[in-house]
Enzyme design. Sequence first.
Site: not given
Length: 312
Positions: A17-18, A110, A112, A173, A221, A259
């Site tokens: 709901t956010g 998800i 961060e 992506y 990475e 990161h």
Amino acid sequence: MAVFLTKQSKVLVQGMTGAEGMRHTRRMLAAGTDVVGGVNPRKAGLTVAFDVPGAEGRVGIPRTVPVFGSVREGIEATGADVSVVFVPPAFARAAVLEAADAGIALVVVITEGIPVHDSVAFNAHAAATGTRVIGPNCPGLITPGQANAGIIPADITGPGPIGLVSKSGTLTYQLMHELRDIGFSTCVGIGGDPVAGTSHIDCLAAFEQDPDTELIVLIGEIGGDAEERAAAYVRDHVTKPVVGYVAGFTAPEGRTMGHAGAIVSGSSGTARAKKKALEEAGVRVGETPTETARLVLERLAERTVPRNGVRR
């Protein structure tokens, strides 16, 4: 088949709901994901209506998704086996612990900015309860044409024979887009934080066992030794071709790059060192995403050429 996420997966969204939860729940629904509920103790009993677009801009079917007071309630009502976490960092640890204690099979975090000690705590607890965590600070995972759990764009590729595991969201992506004409079995963004629930090795093992994955793309990475450990695993356990890319060939030493886990100390954790380890394990490694995509196409072409009548 698919890795970790299938058409049959039933997804709860903690924090649905956010603002971010609403936005990405709509996108997950549009991708065909069976989102069966949200979780918010303060809004339990409500339903949320989503105007879900259809394919190619056609009018879709409106969906209403119930909100439950807890993950356990959601599981009991819907049979959910996946949770996607969109809660703020301060509440992420409690959200993952709640999902694990409720017996959820897969939690995709998800969020961060989660403190490392919180990530250590909830990953250890999840491992003890048999719950797989993907993330934190990750884009999630997608099985094109079946389901999407997270924020990966669903319209940039389709089903195909490539399995992808990546620390980086944007590189996930990009490779999906560059190889869109071939397609993917499952793409997993494991996140780049120092402590992650699912590793390159976990995904390599899953792709090795998946009959629909013919080739694996591994994106790493700078920083840490995850790619070196993955290289050792490929050498000893993976029979399928693997193509790699390590972000950070031009990164200055001793600086955090993006990161939290991407920091190089001396010669340890450099892109060159990781490339060397991967190549010694038989992995072809590109120095740019475009070169990596070209190597994938070359490797797939090699597998389609019969040698003594046998397809490799």
